[in-house]
Design a protein around this motif. Sequence first.
Motif, PDB file in Angstrom:
ATOM      1  N   PRO A   1      -3.013  97.199 -31.643  1.00 38.16           N
ATOM      2  CA  PRO A   1      -3.650  96.509 -32.750  1.00 38.16           C
ATOM      3  C   PRO A   1      -2.636  95.675 -33.525  1.00 38.16           C
ATOM      4  CG  PRO A   1      -4.348  98.803 -32.664  1.00 38.16           C
ATOM      5  CD  PRO A   1      -3.222  98.652 -31.692  1.00 38.16           C
ATOM      6  N   GLY A   2      -3.097  94.524 -34.019  1.00 35.70           N
ATOM      7  CA  GLY A   2      -2.244  93.670 -34.831  1.00 35.70           C
ATOM      8  C   GLY A   2      -1.987  94.278 -36.187  1.00 35.70           C
TER       9      GLY A   2
ATOM     10  N   LEU B   1      -5.059  95.085 -38.198  1.00 36.88           N
ATOM     11  CA  LEU B   1      -6.065  95.897 -37.520  1.00 36.88           C
ATOM     12  C   LEU B   1      -5.573  97.325 -37.400  1.00 36.88           C
ATOM     13  CD1 LEU B   1      -8.739  96.090 -35.891  1.00 36.88           C
ATOM     14  CD2 LEU B   1      -7.408  95.490 -33.863  1.00 36.88           C
TER      15      LEU B   1
ATOM     16  N   ARG C   1     -10.268  96.066 -40.242  1.00 38.13           N
ATOM     17  CA  ARG C   1      -9.555  94.803 -40.340  1.00 38.13           C
ATOM     18  C   ARG C   1      -9.361  94.498 -41.827  1.00 38.13           C
ATOM     19  NH1 ARG C   1      -6.833  91.757 -36.712  1.00 38.13           N
ATOM     20  NH2 ARG C   1      -8.541  91.787 -35.183  1.00 38.13           N
TER      21      ARG C   1
ATOM     22  N   ASP D   1     -14.935  90.439 -32.697  1.00 42.91           N
ATOM     23  CA  ASP D   1     -13.497  90.627 -32.869  1.00 42.91           C
ATOM     24  C   ASP D   1     -12.966  91.264 -31.594  1.00 42.91           C
ATOM     25  OD1 ASP D   1     -10.928  91.545 -33.574  1.00 42.91           O
ATOM     26  OD2 ASP D   1     -11.501  91.898 -35.660  1.00 42.91           O
TER      27      ASP D   1
ATOM     28  N   ASP E   1     -10.045  91.755 -30.310  1.00 43.09           N
ATOM     29  CA  ASP E   1      -8.918  92.680 -30.438  1.00 43.09           C
ATOM     30  C   ASP E   1      -9.386  94.040 -30.936  1.00 43.09           C
ATOM     31  OD1 ASP E   1      -7.150  90.766 -29.565  1.00 43.09           O
ATOM     32  OD2 ASP E   1      -6.552  90.128 -31.567  1.00 43.09           O
TER      33      ASP E   1
ATOM     34  N   ARG F   1     -11.193  95.820 -28.066  1.00 47.38           N
ATOM     35  CA  ARG F   1     -10.230  96.311 -27.074  1.00 47.38           C
ATOM     36  C   ARG F   1      -9.519  97.555 -27.589  1.00 47.38           C
ATOM     37  NH1 ARG F   1      -7.413  92.104 -27.072  1.00 47.38           N
ATOM     38  NH2 ARG F   1      -8.872  90.951 -25.762  1.00 47.38           N
ATOM     39  N   ALA F   2      -9.125  97.544 -28.847  1.00 51.45           N
ATOM     40  CA  ALA F   2      -8.409  98.682 -29.416  1.00 51.45           C
ATOM     41  C   ALA F   2      -9.312  99.908 -29.519  1.00 51.45           C
ATOM     42  CB  ALA F   2      -7.849  98.313 -30.788  1.00 51.45           C
TER      43      ALA F   2
END
Length: 372
Positions: free
Chosen positions: A2-3, A6, A64, A99, A101, A104-105
């Motif tokens: 995760p960024g 996130l 987020r 979203d 990402d 995926r996370a």
Amino acid sequence: MPGPSLRITEVASRRDLRRFIDLPYALYAGHPLWVPPLRGEVRRQLTTHPFHRHAETRCFLAERNGRAVGRVAAIIDRRYNEFHETCAGAFGYFECAEDPDAARALLAAACEALRAGGATTVFGPASPSSNGEFGLLIEGFERMPAVMMPYHREHYRGFVEDFGFAKGKDLLAYEITQERLDARTLDLFERLRARASDITVRPVDTRRFAGEVARMRAVYNAAWERNWGFVPMTDEEFDDEAAAMKRITDPRVMFIAEHAGAPVGIALSVPDVNPALKAAGGRLFPFGALRFARRARTITRLRTILLGVVRGYRDRGLDGILVGETIRRGLAAGYTATECSWILEDNRAMCRPLEKLGGVVTKVYRVYERAL
């Protein structure tokens, strides 16, 4: 990974669980077709439902910038694994904003939790199993789901497939309407019933509800035992589901087929109360119950939830007899359409009589799978 904005967190408190339950109401706010489930019922499914006596469930939220944008559950059903002699897990209750990402996370977190629990494969979505909401909607987004069937955003399919999931099986929803009904086929089913004079098809007697539930449970676990993805319910689970369903049942469209007094088939339909649930807005109090009751009076559609015949009676046309009885008595009770869902795509013994009656596939749900 995760960024920086996130974050994936596991549900660990009442507040977390409330956010997990509330998320779809925000994601689908104002959507004309999504039907908000009753919050109390979702909470019960996630906490006190008898399913959890033989399963472990871990729930995750994606945030987020501090705002919840997605959720997923990782589920290991010991009863499923024992029945199929496998080491599988499931992902369920998946919802996510647009979203990639975050999606995926979330799926990565679910898969890692399943690996930690000993699973070697994963399938889904299953919320919480094939006996609940099963499969991801991939066709039929323009229609409201039938009662106890899921609705999903179109972008979910891309999220799941981009993560490496592949098709396991498609589940079909057939619609039969009064306008498209082939009366000649209905007459054929009536003639089949006349020839099967040793089999009695009768409505469920709600005055003896507990005994009737036991008879339906015996047929359910016997008739579906060889179906792909099936897992038999415990007595407690089946009784719990029947008690919950009793609130919306119409005994005029619920049948048990018997031979020499023993149950050999069932056909269970319920009024499709989803328009009434949508009117209630996810809560019955303080005013949801009134809105539900007012809208429920106008319902003319059914959902045929279960239609099955035990082995040894399937070559006698009993499937068609039960379908015909559902249509005939449903029309007499004022219903003009039914959705038969769900049916395995390769179950031609069930698909064929529905198609002969004029039934058409209006929705497709896909169950995905992948190795861990």
